[in-house]
Design an enzyme around this catalytic site. Sequence first.
Site, PDB file in Angstrom:
ATOM      1  N   GLY A  91      82.008  -0.235  63.713  1.00  0.00           N
ATOM      2  CA  GLY A  91      80.630   0.221  63.624  1.00  0.00           C
ATOM      3  C   GLY A  91      79.747  -0.997  63.448  1.00  0.00           C
ATOM      4  O   GLY A  91      79.780  -1.904  64.281  1.00  0.00           O
ATOM      5  N   HIS A 121      88.966  -1.594  69.766  1.00  0.00           N
ATOM      6  CA  HIS A 121      88.821  -0.177  69.402  1.00  0.00           C
ATOM      7  C   HIS A 121      89.872   0.729  70.071  1.00  0.00           C
ATOM      8  O   HIS A 121      89.554   1.411  71.054  1.00  0.00           O
ATOM      9  CB  HIS A 121      87.440   0.316  69.821  1.00  0.00           C
ATOM     10  N   SER A 152      79.161  -3.763  60.413  1.00  0.00           N
ATOM     11  CA  SER A 152      79.750  -4.035  59.100  1.00  0.00           C
ATOM     12  C   SER A 152      78.694  -4.226  58.000  1.00  0.00           C
ATOM     13  O   SER A 152      78.950  -3.878  56.847  1.00  0.00           O
ATOM     14  CB  SER A 152      80.678  -5.244  59.177  1.00  0.00           C
ATOM     15  N   CYS A 177      87.760  -3.563  64.089  1.00  0.00           N
ATOM     16  CA  CYS A 177      86.479  -4.209  64.383  1.00  0.00           C
ATOM     17  C   CYS A 177      85.668  -4.434  63.096  1.00  0.00           C
ATOM     18  O   CYS A 177      86.016  -5.324  62.330  1.00  0.00           O
ATOM     19  CB  CYS A 177      85.726  -3.382  65.427  1.00  0.00           C
ATOM     20  N   ARG A 212      80.832  -5.836  70.807  1.00  0.00           N
ATOM     21  CA  ARG A 212      80.235  -6.859  69.921  1.00  0.00           C
ATOM     22  C   ARG A 212      81.276  -7.282  68.884  1.00  0.00           C
ATOM     23  O   ARG A 212      81.080  -7.222  67.669  1.00  0.00           O
ATOM     24  CB  ARG A 212      78.978  -6.320  69.237  1.00  0.00           C
ATOM     25  N   GLU A 263      90.796   3.563  69.239  1.00  0.00           N
ATOM     26  CA  GLU A 263      90.389   4.973  69.146  1.00  0.00           C
ATOM     27  C   GLU A 263      89.521   5.404  70.322  1.00  0.00           C
ATOM     28  O   GLU A 263      89.271   6.592  70.504  1.00  0.00           O
ATOM     29  CB  GLU A 263      89.672   5.234  67.810  1.00  0.00           C
TER      30      GLU A 263
HETATM   31  N1  GLN Z   1      82.370  -2.792  67.115  1.00  0.00           N
HETATM   32  C1  GLN Z   1      82.208  -3.245  65.909  1.00  0.00           C
HETATM   33  O1  GLN Z   1      82.709  -2.720  64.923  1.00  0.00           O
HETATM   34  C2  GLN Z   1      81.335  -4.452  65.818  1.00  0.00           C
HETATM   35  C3  GLN Z   1      81.307  -5.088  64.481  1.00  0.00           C
HETATM   36  C4  GLN Z   1      80.132  -6.038  64.404  1.00  0.00           C
HETATM   37  N2  GLN Z   1      80.419  -7.285  65.014  1.00  0.00           N
HETATM   38  C5  GLN Z   1      79.745  -6.215  62.951  1.00  0.00           C
HETATM   39  O2  GLN Z   1      79.398  -7.204  62.518  1.00  0.00           O
HETATM   40  O3  GLN Z   1      79.763  -5.320  62.211  1.00  0.00           O
END
Ligand code: GLN
Length: 299
Positions: free
Chosen positions: A97, A253, A99, A129, A194, A255
């Site tokens: 998500g 990911h 962070s 992630c 990302r 999922e």
């Molecule tokens: N898809 C993700 O969970 C991206 C994480 C994102 N880079 C962050 O800093 O939270």
Amino acid sequence: MAKPRAAQNPHVACIYQCFLFSDAKLDTPAATLHFASIRRPRAAPLSTNQLMAVGVLALQGSFNEHIAALRRLGVKGVEIRKPEQLQSVTSLIIPGGESTTMAKLAEYHNLFPALREFVTTGKPVWGTCAGLIFLADKATGQKTGGQELIGGLDCTVHRNFFGSQIQSFEAEISVPEIAATEGGLPTFRAVFIRAPAILEVGPEVEVLADIPLASDQNVNSDFTSESQEDNSGSLKKVIVAVKQGNMLATAFHPELTADTRWHSYFVKMASEVGIGTSNSASTSGEHLEQQKKDLPVFQ
Ligand SMILES: NC(=O)CC[C@H](N)C(=O)O
């Protein structure tokens, strides 16, 4: 290995965008189009004694998608939002998500002490992630003021290693350990949104997957030329999946794909520590009923 492909397709980019900023917008035509391109083998169904309830931190991000992936294995996922709810599960997934947002919500709900205790008592935890960032002992590339981490995973993570949202991509990565234990192809189609990457790992950390960097790949400047080189001193790669004792972490990911091997791998980790729970998984009848309500991940 295939060169990572940037998500330039507007439909795919849209899904990545939707994914990061909302909970479940996967039942759209764009999602259908995207997921239709990810057809992978499923892991074999788990046996009855491997069935258990798995907690999924449900503050923000892709918790619905993790619960749906568990459901496809016949395993019940339980949404966790409060510290006391952690007592009802014996393993936990921390989803992807954003962070910083997730950390603020976790702080607001006073979850950090309970999450740290969960990790230190040896209960299996899988961070995907943003969840990987949460588990890392050290993170770089954080927003001003930093963010609270759970820690425990002996590594340094760069938060947005592969760049911004529009540099999101998918790539076939080599997954020897997953293929050896879960079967299927020796590769896995990994979705990086990302995404973070692991810059350094401690001696206890087992590397489960890394990814070669394209020579023209725009990566963060914290990644030194020394850390890019493997033993032969030439190939540039970066770590994207690790295991350390009870902790599993992936920069991508699983999922969001139909390939459930990472989920079955984690459920086995949870069952192997011998802390099966009374929160048993659904019966097969319930399971069939749940499948009807499943999110649109294509087989
Ligand atoms: N898809 C993700 O969970 C991206 C994480 C994102 N880079 C962050 O800093 O939270």
